[in-house]
Structures are given as C-alpha cells and as structure tokens.
Design a protein around this motif. Structure first.
Motif, PDB file in Angstrom:
ATOM      1  N   VAL A  42       0.840  -1.203   0.000  1.00 31.18           N
ATOM      2  CA  VAL A  42       0.000   0.000   0.000  1.00 31.18           C
ATOM      3  C   VAL A  42       0.871   1.247   0.000  1.00 31.18           C
ATOM      4  O   VAL A  42       0.653   2.180  -0.794  1.00 31.18           O
ATOM      5  CB  VAL A  42      -0.966  -0.011   1.201  1.00 31.18           C
ATOM      6  CG1 VAL A  42      -1.636   1.331   1.382  1.00 31.18           C
ATOM      7  CG2 VAL A  42      -2.008  -1.105   1.041  1.00 31.18           C
ATOM      8  N   LEU A  43       1.859   1.300   0.882  1.00 29.04           N
ATOM      9  CA  LEU A  43       2.732   2.476   0.946  1.00 29.04           C
ATOM     10  C   LEU A  43       3.571   2.624  -0.321  1.00 29.04           C
ATOM     11  O   LEU A  43       3.792   3.743  -0.799  1.00 29.04           O
ATOM     12  CB  LEU A  43       3.638   2.390   2.178  1.00 29.04           C
ATOM     13  CG  LEU A  43       2.914   2.521   3.512  1.00 29.04           C
ATOM     14  CD1 LEU A  43       3.877   2.272   4.662  1.00 29.04           C
ATOM     15  CD2 LEU A  43       2.262   3.882   3.641  1.00 29.04           C
ATOM     16  N   PHE A  44       4.037   1.517  -0.876  1.00 34.20           N
ATOM     17  CA  PHE A  44       4.814   1.567  -2.122  1.00 34.20           C
ATOM     18  C   PHE A  44       3.964   2.120  -3.256  1.00 34.20           C
ATOM     19  O   PHE A  44       4.416   2.976  -4.029  1.00 34.20           O
ATOM     20  CB  PHE A  44       5.327   0.167  -2.465  1.00 34.20           C
ATOM     21  CG  PHE A  44       6.226   0.128  -3.657  1.00 34.20           C
ATOM     22  CD1 PHE A  44       7.528   0.581  -3.581  1.00 34.20           C
ATOM     23  CD2 PHE A  44       5.766  -0.372  -4.874  1.00 34.20           C
ATOM     24  CE1 PHE A  44       8.368   0.545  -4.684  1.00 34.20           C
ATOM     25  CE2 PHE A  44       6.593  -0.404  -5.973  1.00 34.20           C
ATOM     26  CZ  PHE A  44       7.899   0.052  -5.881  1.00 34.20           C
ATOM     27  N   PHE A  47       3.291   5.998  -2.476  1.00 35.29           N
ATOM     28  CA  PHE A  47       4.400   6.945  -2.521  1.00 35.29           C
ATOM     29  C   PHE A  47       5.378   6.738  -3.672  1.00 35.29           C
ATOM     30  O   PHE A  47       6.249   7.578  -3.889  1.00 35.29           O
ATOM     31  CB  PHE A  47       5.175   6.916  -1.200  1.00 35.29           C
ATOM     32  CG  PHE A  47       4.387   7.483  -0.063  1.00 35.29           C
ATOM     33  CD1 PHE A  47       4.147   8.838   0.022  1.00 35.29           C
ATOM     34  CD2 PHE A  47       3.861   6.650   0.908  1.00 35.29           C
ATOM     35  CE1 PHE A  47       3.406   9.365   1.060  1.00 35.29           C
ATOM     36  CE2 PHE A  47       3.124   7.156   1.947  1.00 35.29           C
ATOM     37  CZ  PHE A  47       2.886   8.523   2.032  1.00 35.29           C
ATOM     38  N   VAL A  48       5.265   5.639  -4.428  1.00 32.65           N
ATOM     39  CA  VAL A  48       6.167   5.411  -5.557  1.00 32.65           C
ATOM     40  C   VAL A  48       5.385   5.273  -6.867  1.00 32.65           C
ATOM     41  O   VAL A  48       5.622   6.023  -7.814  1.00 32.65           O
ATOM     42  CB  VAL A  48       7.065   4.165  -5.327  1.00 32.65           C
ATOM     43  CG1 VAL A  48       7.909   3.877  -6.548  1.00 32.65           C
ATOM     44  CG2 VAL A  48       7.944   4.372  -4.113  1.00 32.65           C
ATOM     45  N   ILE A  49       4.478   4.317  -6.916  1.00 34.38           N
ATOM     46  CA  ILE A  49       3.766   4.031  -8.165  1.00 34.38           C
ATOM     47  C   ILE A  49       2.865   5.195  -8.569  1.00 34.38           C
ATOM     48  O   ILE A  49       2.891   5.626  -9.722  1.00 34.38           O
ATOM     49  CB  ILE A  49       2.956   2.722  -8.048  1.00 34.38           C
ATOM     50  CG1 ILE A  49       3.873   1.554  -7.686  1.00 34.38           C
ATOM     51  CG2 ILE A  49       2.180   2.443  -9.320  1.00 34.38           C
ATOM     52  CD1 ILE A  49       4.906   1.229  -8.719  1.00 34.38           C
ATOM     53  N   TRP A  50       2.054   5.704  -7.634  1.00 30.05           N
ATOM     54  CA  TRP A  50       1.131   6.795  -7.965  1.00 30.05           C
ATOM     55  C   TRP A  50       1.875   8.045  -8.439  1.00 30.05           C
ATOM     56  O   TRP A  50       1.531   8.596  -9.488  1.00 30.05           O
ATOM     57  CB  TRP A  50       0.202   7.109  -6.794  1.00 30.05           C
ATOM     58  CG  TRP A  50      -0.627   8.318  -7.031  1.00 30.05           C
ATOM     59  CD1 TRP A  50      -0.529   9.527  -6.410  1.00 30.05           C
ATOM     60  CD2 TRP A  50      -1.671   8.479  -8.004  1.00 30.05           C
ATOM     61  NE1 TRP A  50      -1.434  10.400  -6.922  1.00 30.05           N
ATOM     62  CE2 TRP A  50      -2.159   9.785  -7.906  1.00 30.05           C
ATOM     63  CE3 TRP A  50      -2.234   7.629  -8.945  1.00 30.05           C
ATOM     64  CZ2 TRP A  50      -3.178  10.268  -8.710  1.00 30.05           C
ATOM     65  CZ3 TRP A  50      -3.258   8.113  -9.742  1.00 30.05           C
ATOM     66  CH2 TRP A  50      -3.718   9.408  -9.622  1.00 30.05           C
ATOM     67  N   PRO A  51       2.908   8.554  -7.724  1.00 31.75           N
ATOM     68  CA  PRO A  51       3.626   9.724  -8.240  1.00 31.75           C
ATOM     69  C   PRO A  51       4.299   9.468  -9.585  1.00 31.75           C
ATOM     70  O   PRO A  51       4.362  10.363 -10.441  1.00 31.75           O
ATOM     71  CB  PRO A  51       4.669  10.017  -7.161  1.00 31.75           C
ATOM     72  CG  PRO A  51       4.120   9.421  -5.932  1.00 31.75           C
ATOM     73  CD  PRO A  51       3.356   8.219  -6.376  1.00 31.75           C
TER      74      PRO A  51
END
Length: 121
Positions: A42-44, A47-51
């Motif tokens: 969820v955090l990945f 903070f990584v995939i979505w941006p």
C-alpha cells in the motif's frame, strides 16, 4: 491370486493426505504472509507508483503548478526539452558528478568492508 494387506492399500491415501496438508499449510502461510506484505504494498503504491504514473501523465499535458489548464499536448514538452540548452547542461553536470562520486564511494565502501572483515577476525 495376490493378496494385499490393508497397509498397502492405505499407503497411497496417507501420502495424499500428507501432500494435501502440506498444500494447506503452504496456502495458509501465504495468506498470513500476505497480511504482513500488504502495508508495504500500500505504501509503495501510494508513494512510488502513484507519483510515477502521475508524473508520466503530467509530462504529456500543459499543466502548471496551480493545476489550471491541464490540456493534453502530446510530446511537445519532450520536443521543447530536447532543444533546451539548459537541460543538456544539467545532464552534463549530473553525468560529471556521477562519474566522480560513484567510483569514489564504491572504492571507499569496499575498503571499509575489507577493514571491517579484517577487524572481525
């Protein structure tokens, strides 16, 4: 006529039961492990995939920092960047910095690892 003992007949059934229970334990372990991995995923994604995906999308629009007028313009941003001398200067400085710093850090890390290994003995 061949006679078979009850143990001979039941042996394959026992083997199947053991294999089935091993599969069930594996599935159960996977389900429990999934709960441990879920917060990271969820955090990945957040903070990584979505941006990353948002940045790729915005690179094809004429959006500004306030978010107004985000119309699709295709590859125009990339064409503009390829003709901008400041972008090429920035890439040159980044390459120069990388070529100077990465070998030095790598050698330093290797020497420190050798020192730590030597001290450990």
């Amino acid at each position: 006529m061949t006679t078979t003992s009850p143990q001979t007949v039941l042996a394959p059934a026992r083997a199947r039961t053991a294999a089935d229970s091993a599969t069930a334990r594996r599935k159960q372990g996977f389900q429990h492990g999934g709960w441990f991995v879920a917060p990271f995923l969820v955090l990945f994604a957040l903070f990584v995939i979505w941006p990353l995906l948002r940045g790729v999308y915005l690179s094809f629009t004429d959006a500004n920092i306030s978010g107004d007028g985000a119309g699709f313009i295709g590859l125009d941003n990339y064409r503009e960047a390829l003709h901008d001398q400041l972008m090429w200067d920035s890439l040159g400085h980044s390459a120069y910095f990388t070529l100077l710093v990465v070998p030095c850090i790598t050698v330093l890390a290797f020497l420190l690892a050798m020192l730590a290994h030597h001290i450990e003995r």
